[in-house]
Structures are given as structure tokens and as C-alpha cells.
Design an enzyme around this catalytic site. Structure first.
Site, PDB file in Angstrom:
ATOM      1  CD1 TRP A  46      45.932  36.117  31.877  1.00 26.09           C
ATOM      2  CD2 TRP A  46      45.513  38.286  31.513  1.00 26.09           C
ATOM      3  NE1 TRP A  46      45.568  36.678  33.070  1.00 26.09           N
ATOM      4  CE2 TRP A  46      45.306  38.018  32.877  1.00 26.09           C
ATOM      5  CE3 TRP A  46      45.317  39.580  31.065  1.00 26.09           C
ATOM      6  CZ2 TRP A  46      44.909  38.988  33.788  1.00 26.09           C
ATOM      7  CZ3 TRP A  46      44.911  40.558  31.960  1.00 26.09           C
ATOM      8  CH2 TRP A  46      44.719  40.249  33.311  1.00 26.09           C
ATOM      9  CG  HIS A  47      44.136  41.613  28.137  1.00 27.43           C
ATOM     10  ND1 HIS A  47      45.483  41.392  28.002  1.00 27.43           N
ATOM     11  CD2 HIS A  47      44.003  42.672  28.966  1.00 27.43           C
ATOM     12  CE1 HIS A  47      46.137  42.302  28.712  1.00 27.43           C
ATOM     13  NE2 HIS A  47      45.266  43.082  29.315  1.00 27.43           N
ATOM     14  N   GLY A  48      41.348  38.028  26.963  1.00 26.15           N
ATOM     15  CA  GLY A  48      40.022  37.544  26.597  1.00 26.15           C
ATOM     16  C   GLY A  48      40.085  36.445  25.569  1.00 26.15           C
TER      17      GLY A  48
END
Lengths: 456, 466
Positions: free
Chosen positions: B325-327
Site C-alpha cells: 500500500w505504501h508504494g
């Protein structure tokens, strides 16, 4: 803060918004009043908005006793700098013992003593001043340490309290008369050498200058240069900077200051993304692309190139890349024309390297995705239409590295007599033809004799 | 235009007067309409297409949520499932398409020479990961019958509320939507907390995070080969604190903005580096994301309802997805996996042994583990990770950074973290006793001092990139 655990909504239902709004508004108004000039400069730099309010009152006019405050601040800064310098030395000694002490300059000696090293006559610095106090010792030690990135060059930043809104005008510091620079003869041989890849050898120092574009590319270049050529690089690039707003950040003065601190054999410049905007000069509006604009901008480019040339350093000026952002579309060719023209005036020292061919499918327009042989189609530019992805940064790093080659290593026996006999610099000379530089090495750097200087 | 820019500050102050005047003259509904307009204008300041995308996304989610309950009171599942799928697809296209495309091409190229997937020149809309998760939380809450579907106007504001739009906190409907829907007159009841949080945000973000980044994290991460192993360790610790100051500074400022608008936002950080183990860390770091992952990934996967092994698998999957989700990068995936595996080891230890580390030892081990994770979080690719790790073997370079100074700063940070809540509470009490102009001067003096101390430049928020 644990707001969810505080049932203040239930305890005190009446709103205190009038006092809250008054408090916030007053703080804002006072902040704008005190920092008005800094605010105008910020808007000019980031939004290219010129607000002609004349010179807003500075903080010193508004706050009683502000001079005393400024003196206190200076004292505190000096105290913290001294402590930091001592801690740095202590940290170096703790980790690496005597290795941390610079060689061969006996910095701790009570009596001044010239370093016992072979230095070409013409480049021989004056005998270093004795270490008179702790601070000086600390500074010298700091200089000798292999600092490779993020030096603070705040001295070249302009005091926002004194500049007013005329942020694009040349600061006074640059208008000081410079020592006359004598351009060496551009013989065909020297030109041929100058056009060949720049020869690097172990211990050379490279200065990286630029904006956020350079900040992205610099780490790749630094690592590759260190690995391939064992050279140290100093990255002084800073985001949001360029040559249009010297009152915000003054690159010609900064480069000059960097050379006064240390010597560099090569300078790489990569900027321009923050530059295609109008200027105000002595209160007059100068439109981007006008003859006057080009004249002023060219002069600033020239100052940087000349600083490098005066120090016998080679300079690589990378062209501004094609931009995809709407307000920057099609603006970089003019900048590149100036960079190329100014570089051409110093053929033995400077070279212009266009970046567009490496970053564009048709060689000139903005391209977000490029077809790379080893990876297929990859994204090289970020969504903002200005910056680079890691892949793009690597492409540019490759382009920069292509400008260099290994220097042939002359033996000391061959080198020294030549250097001691011929006082005039010819930067385009090969190692075999090497001659000492005409510009004396800075006094602050006596312990870094660099025969490589004379080879470019 | 972001939250700590001068233009935002000036416009926001002007807006506050209008907002509270509208509240007293026309009531809460008018305030909500103003907020909705302001939120979309704020988002347009980044790119009007972002605002259009958000509007489309919100309308789809809100209409599907309204379709969940039939007129005769029956709850249907398909609108919820369809809504979640659309939300994830939307996020997947904008955030992950090029990642999957490049990875798929790299995999395919040896087998199918010349294979090519179409290039989509997509711009990642800032905040998309946050509003997508908030939208899913809303839809699922309605689908589960925990919350009734909102009307269009309130729902749009819930998904676009400008203080939380760019990087959270990710609010549940009973936290933000409930306040939007409340007919009670809005109030600022603790202005001193708003001022205190603003000061805290300036200290954390403009001063400390920027200082750590400029002096330590950036140089060391840019060129790890040039630094002593101890400097690399220092740089990694500095980055850990930079990340905390950056994101918790952001959270402080948006919480303050919300307070000034009469809203109360959920807590996002509780001194994470004081955590004594990894699960404790995730109860203190980015709390609103952790609980989202727990509620909408871990528990639906089975949570701890199966056997021990199944629970650990669920945990690893949840943490890996959290990383992703972060990247859109393999390093983020591995970062999530790193934490997932760490949690499994911790659970294994707890299963086989009753013995626990003393709290201080637990804190140190957890901090080191988390810092090593941040190396993956920060690195752009594997080459960067391996260059940094190799650097830990470098003990001959003369240090050029003031690592003793950093060590001192670390001691100060950890000490302050222990007393942060007390300091904040006492400061709030002291500030509350001051008249409004006294509070104003406190804010002014702190702002001026921080502007003097902070490195030059307008700081960007790291989490805006997610």
C-alpha cells in the site's frame, strides 16, 4: 496528544472560536509583517509572482532590541559550531584514531611549519598559518575530512532582510571587480584535448552544482565516479534554485565560495528548471526571453564558468531537459542556447552537453516513457513533468560519466621538473604536457597538492 | 499548496472567519457546504483532474452504499463487493499499473521477445491511497450494517475533507462522518490545543525532520559508500526519527486544522519508538492505517480464529499488503514482509517461552529492527539497499559527520518521547491560562524561532507520496 481520550466536547460546550480566530489571525499578520520580504521572495521563487510593495519593513525595524537578539543568535551559532566541530574531531578520533588527523600538516604544532610535501612551485601555497586556537584547528580538521556531500554554504545565501522584493537583481557580492582572467591560447592541440573526455585521476575532486534535478542525479554520479575513478565529489545542489533569482540563492557566489574553501578539478552544472521566468531588475520588469533577460542570464552563466576557469577546473554544463509541465513547455531551448554559447566562449574549460537526445524519443520533446534496450519501455520522468525517476536519473548519470576517462598516470620524476619550470597554465594540456596552474591553490588547502590540476 | 505553505496559512485564516460567520448566521449545513467547496478547491490547487477523479470515486462509493439497503430494509452484499472492487481497481490502475507493467515485462521478455504492454501515462493523484481506504471503510461499515448510508453532500465531504484528504488520518465513518452529520452547533472548545499542535508540527516538521534530513539522512543515503559504518547507523536512526517527525508533524497540523474547524480527528501516533515489541510498535505507528489493515484485511482473512500457523500466515499477508500500500515497489513489499516475519518470530517466542525481555532491551531491539526496516522503506531499489548494507563493513573511512552530536540528539529525542504527553498536557494548561493575544504571541515567537533554526526551503511531506 490523545484527544480521543479527552471528553472536552462534553465538558465545555461553548465555542471559543472568536478568541481562537483572533489569536491565529494576529499571529499570521505579525508573521507576515516581520517576515514580509522572505515571503515575497518565496512567492517569487515558487510561483513567479512579483509583488511590488517596495521594501517592506524588516524585522529589525519592528522589533525593539533586535540587534541585541541578532548578536545573541550569532553568539549561540558560534558556540554551537565550535561544539559541533569539537565533537566531530572527537568522533573521528574515537573511530579511527590518529588516522583522523590530516597529513602531513602538523595542525596541532605550536610553531608554524610548512608541510613537507612536493608541491609544484607555481601552485605552492603560502605556508599555512599556525593553529592559533581551537576553532581554527577544528575548521582545518573539518576541511581535511573527506566530506563529500551537503556542505553548508549558507554564507552565500542572501540575507532576506536586506534584499527586498527585487529578488532577481544581481546581489552586490557578484558585482565586485574580479581579478582579470587571462584566457590561455586555444591551440588546435589544446582544443582537441579539451574536446576529448576529461581525464580524471585518483584524488581529484568534483563539484556538483544544480537544483532538485541535480539532487536526484548526484548520488548516482557520485557513487559511479568514486567507484570508477576513486574521485571525491561534493554535491552542493539545492532544490528550488537557479540563476533567475540570485537574491533567493546566488549560484555564481556560491560556486566562488566553494572554490575559496577547496579546490576542484571538475565542476558539473545541471540546472534551469526554476529559471524560465521573468525578472525584475532595479524595479523594472524584464520578460523571459527578451534581449535584456538573455544578457543578464548569460552574465550569470559566464560568472560560474569563469570561476571554474580561473581555478583551472573543467566544467561540464548539462543542458536543461525538455519539460512536460504546462508552464515550462518549450522554454528550455533558450536556456540551453545560452549555456552552449557561454560554454563555447571558454572552449578549453567548459563544455555544454545536451540532455534532450538522451531523454527524448525525438531528441527534443518531453518524453515520460523511454524504450531502453535492457529494460524495454520504462518511465524516466515523474508525474510532475519536471523531475526524473530513478531510471531517468541513471540515464543522466550515464551521460555525465561519458564525459570522463582515466588519466594517464605520469611518474613523479617526469612531472615535477616540468611543473617547477613552467609557470603558465594550459588547462587543455595532456599529462605529458602538463604545466602548473596560474591560479595559486587556496591557502586553506595546503595539504592537498594535486598534480591533476595541471593536467586539464 | 500544502498545509505548511504561507499561502495555505493565509487563505485558511481568511476561510476560518467565513466559516465561523456562516456557522453563526446559517448553521452547520452552511458550514458543511463551505467545507465541501473549500475541499474541492484545495484539491484543484494540485490538479483539477484529481478533483474530478475524487468526485467520480466518491459518487460511485456513495451511490453503491445507498444501494446496499433496499426500501424494505434488506441489506444486499453485491453493492459492497462491487464498490470495494471498483475502489481497488481505481487505486490499482493509478498507483500500481506501471509497477506491474514493468515487472511483467521483465518477466516476459526472456520468453516472449518483443512482448510489450501498453504504456499508460498516469499521474498518481495525491492522497488516492488514503481516500480509497476511507471510502472502503465507509462502504464496508454500511454493508455490515454498522453505519447508515450518508446523504450525498455529507458523504462527499467525508471523502474529501481537506485536512485529511492528502495523507489521512484514515477515519472511520463513526469518527468523521458522524461529526459532519451531527446537527449540533460546531464549537472550538480547546483552542490552546490547536495552537499547541501547530507549534508541535512546526518543531517536528519544519525544524527537526528537515534538520535530520539535511544533515544526516540525505547525505548518508545518497552516498553510503563514503561513510563510516557508525555514520551509516546514525543516518539510519536519523531517518527513522525524520520519518516520525515528518508524519506525526503532518498529523499534528491537520489535527489542529480540524480542531479549528470544530472537528476532532483520531490519534495516529503514540510515541512509536518507545514500543517494547513489534506488535506494540504497530499499535503506536500510523494507528489509523494499522487498524484499517486489521479490520479489512487481517480479520476477513481469518484473523486469529484459525490455528496458530494460519494466524501467522494471515499476519504476514496483512503486513505485506500494508507494505505494498505504501508504494508500488518491490522494496515496499519486502518492507511489509520484513515486519510480517518479525511479528511471526515475536509470536513464536511468546508461544515457546514465558520469558520476556526487560522493557528497555525490548525497546532497543524493536527500534533496531524498525530502523533496518526503514532502510528498505527509503531505498529506491535493491542496489541502494545492498550498497548501504555493504557500507556497514566499512570501518576505515574517517567520519565526516558529527555522529556524537547525533547520538546526543537521539538521547534527547528518546527522553522527550517519554515525557511528551506530560509536556503537552502541562503546556496546554499553561497556554489556556493566557489571554488570546498571549496565545497568539506564543505561536508567533515559536514560529519565528523555528524559521531561524530550520534549514532553508519548503519541506515536502514524505507521506504525500503514498
Amino acid at each position: 496528544m490523545q484527544l480521543d481520550e479527552k471528553p472536552f466536547l462534553a465538558i465545555e460546550p461553548e465555542s471559543q472560536h472568536p478568541s481562537a480566530l483572533a489569536a491565529i489571525s494576529l499571529a499570521c499578520v505579525l508573521l507576515v509583517a516581520i517576515k514580509g520580504n522572505a515571503l515575497l521572495q518565496y512567492w517569487q521563487q515558487t510561483h513567479h509572482i512579483f509583488l511590488e510593495f517596495g521594501h517592506l519593513p524588516s524585522a529589525s525595524q519592528l522589533i525593539p532590541g533586535s540587534q541585541t537578539l541578532a548578536n545573541w543568535q550569532q553568539d549561540i551559532n558560534r558556540w554551537t559550531d565550535e561544539r559541533a566541530a569539537r565533537m566531530l574531531i572527537a568522533g573521528q578520533l574515537l573511530l579511527t584514531g590518529n588516522k583522523a588527523l590530516p597529513e602531513p600538516a602538523p595542525l596541532m604544532a605550536a610553531q608554524p611549519k610548512c608541510p613537507d610535501v612536493v608541491i609544484p612551485k607555481a601552485t605552492a601555497p603560502t605556508c599555512p598559518a599556525p593553529a592559533t586556537n581551537d576553532k581554527q584547528t577544528a575548521e582545518q580538521l573539518q576541511t581535511a575530512a573527506p566530506v563529500v556531500a551537503n556542505i553548508s554554504i549558507a554564507a552565500s545565501e542572501n540575507n532576506d532582510e536586506t534584499k527586498g522584493a527585487d529578488a532577481t537583481a544581481d546581489p552586490a557580492s557578484i558585482n565586485e571587480p574580479a581579478a582579470p582572467f587571462v584566457m590561455p591560447d586555444a591551440t588546435p592541440e589544446a582544443l582537441a584535448i579539451a574536446n576529448a573526455p576529461i581525464a580524471l585521476q585518483t584524488g581529484d575532486r568534483i563539484l556538483l552544482v544544480g537544483d532538485s534535478l541535480m539532487q536526484g542525479v548526484a548520488p548516482h554520479v557520485i557513487t559511479a565516479l568514486k567507484r570508477n575513478y576513486k574521485v571525491e565529489s561534493m554535491d552542493i545542489s539545492r532544490h528550488s534554485t537557479g540563476l533567475t533569482y540570485p537574491a533567493f540563492f546566488d549560484w555564481p557566489a556560491t560556486v566562488k565560495a566553494a572554490f575559496e574553501l577547496e579546490n576542484y578539478q571538475v565542476v558539473i552544472v545541471f540546472l534551469g528548471a526554476n529559471d524560465p521566468w521573468d525578472m525584475t531588475l532595479q524595479g523594472k520588469y524584464v520578460r523571459y526571453g527578451s534581449e535584456r533577460w538573455k544578457e543578464v542570464y548569460s552574465a550569470r552563466v559566464k560568472q560560474i564558468i569563469q570561476t571554474a576557469a580561473e581555478h583551472n577546473a573543467r566544467l561540464v554544463w548539462l543542458g536543461a531537459p525538455p519539460m512536460g509541465r504546462e508552464d515550462l513547455l518549450g522554454k528550455e531551448p533558450l536556456l540551453n542556447e545560452i549555456y552552449a554559447n557561454e560554454s563555447a566562449k571558454y572552449p578549453l574549460f567548459a563544455r555544454f552537453v545536451a540532455t534532450a537526445p538522451s531523454l527524448s524519443t525525438d531528441g527534443s520533446s518531453f518524453t515520460k516513457f523511454l524504450e531502453l534496450p535492457e529494460r524495454g519501455s520504462v518511465m524516466v520522468r515523474t508525474d510532475d513533468g519536471v523531475h526524473f525517476t530513478t531510471q531517468g536519473q541513471k540515464l543522466l548519470a550515464k551521460l555525465m560519466l561519458a564525459q570522463f576517462t582515466h588519466a594517464a598516470q605520469p611518474s613523479i620524476e617526469q612531472q615535477s621538473p616540468q611543473q617547477s619550470e613552467q609557470p603558465v597554465a594550459e588547462p587543455g594540456a595532456t599529462p605529458a604536457e602538463s604545466k602548473p596552474t596560474a591560479t595559486p591553490a587556496p591557502v586553506e588547502q595546503p595539504q592537498q597538492p594535486s598534480p591533476a590540476i595541471s593536467q586539464r | 499548496m500544502h498545509y505548511l505553505s504561507p499561502e495555505f496559512a493565509l487563505i485558511f485564516v481568511g476561510f476560518l472567519w467565513l466559516y465561523w460567520w456562516a456557522g453563526s448566521a446559517y448553521g452547520v449545513r452552511a458550514q458543511n457546504h463551505l467545507l465541501l467547496g473549500a475541499s474541492y478547491l484545495f484539491y484543484c490547487s494540485f490538479d483539477w483532474r484529481f478533483a474530478l477523479l475524487l468526485l467520480n470515486f466518491s459518487l460511485v462509493i456513495l451511490l453503491l452504499a445507498q444501494a446496499i439497503r433496499t426500501p424494505d430494509g434488506v441489506r444486499r452484499r453485491w453493492p459492497m463487493i462491487a464498490g470495494v472492487a471498483i475502489a481497488l481497481l481505481n487505486l490499482g490502475i493509478f498507483k500500481y499499473y506501471n509497477f506491474f507493467r514493468e515487472e511483467a515485462m521483465a518477466l516476459l521478455s526472456p520468453v516472449f521477445t518483443g512482448a510489450s504492454l501498453p504504456v499508460l501515462e498516469l499521474v498518481l493523484p495525491v492522497g488516492i491511497s488514503f481516500y480509497t481506504f476511507q471510502g472502503i471503510a465507509y462502504l464496508v461499515s454500511v454493508g455490515r450494517g454498522e453505519y447508515k448510508a450518508a446523504n450525498l453532500s455529507d458523504g462527499l465531504l467525508h471523502l474529501s475533507f481537506f485536512p485529511t484528504l492528502l495523507a489521512g488520518p484514515i477515519c472511520r465513518p463513526n469518527e468523521l462522518l458522524a461529526q459532519i452529520e451531527s446537527p449540533a452547533q460546531r464549537a472550538i472548545v480547546a483552542p490552546e490545543w490547536a495552537i499547541l499542535l501547530m507549534i508541535s508540527a512546526l518543531i517536528k516538521k519544519v525544524w527537526l525532520a528537515a534538520w535530520l534530513a539535511e544533515e544526516w539522512a540525505n547525505p548518508v543515503f545518497s552516498n553510503p559508500e563514503s561513510y563510516h559504518a557508525v555514520e551509516l547507523a546514525g543516518g539510519l536512526m536519523a531517518y527513522a526519527w525524520q520519518l516520525f517527525f515528518d508524519f506525526s508533524g503532518y498529523t499534528d497540523v491537520v489535527t489542529a486544522l480540524a480542531l479549528l474547524l470544530g472537528f476532532n480527528l483520531p490519534v495516529n501516533f503514540r510515541q512509536p519508538y518507545l514500543a517494547t515489541n513489534l506488535s506494540d510498535f504497530w499499535k503506536r505507528w500510523h494507528i489509523t492505517l494499522s487498524r484499517w489493515i486489521r479490520d479489512y484485511v487481517y480479520i476477513p482473512l481469518g484473523g486469529n480464529r484459525g490455528n496458530w500457523a494460519r494466524t501467522q500466515i494471515n499476519l504476514v499477508i496483512a503486513m505485506t499488503l500494508s507494505g505494498f500500500w505504501h508504494g508500488a515497489s518491490i522494496t515496499f513489499v519486502v518492507w511489509g514482509l520484513w515486519h510480517g516475519i518479525g511479528l511471526v518470530f515475536q509470536n513464536l517466542w511468546h508461544k515457546v517461552s514465558e520469558w520476556r525481555f526487560p522493557a528497555v532491551v525490548g525497546q532497543i531491539i524493536t527500534f533496531i529492527f524498525v530502523c533496518l526496516g526503514w532502510l528498505l522503506f527509503r531505498a529506491e531499489d535493491w542496489d541502494s539497499v545492498s550498497a548501504f548494507v555493504k557500507g556497514f563493513g566499512e570501518w576505515d573511512i574517517v567520519p565526516s559527520l558529527n555522529w556524537l552530536g547525533l547520538l546526543l540528539a537521539m538521547v534527547v529525542f528518546f527522553t522527550l518521547a517519554r515525557h511528551a504527553q506530560t509536556i503537552m498536557d502541562k503546556s496546554a494548561v499553561a497556554l489556556r491560562k493566557l489571554p488570546w493575544w498571549g496565545q497568539s504571541f506564543c505561536l508567533l515567537i515559536c514560529a519565528l524561532a523555528i524559521m531561524e533554526l530550520a534549514p532553508a526551503g519548503m519541506p515536502g511531506f514524505i507521506y504525500f507520496g503514498f
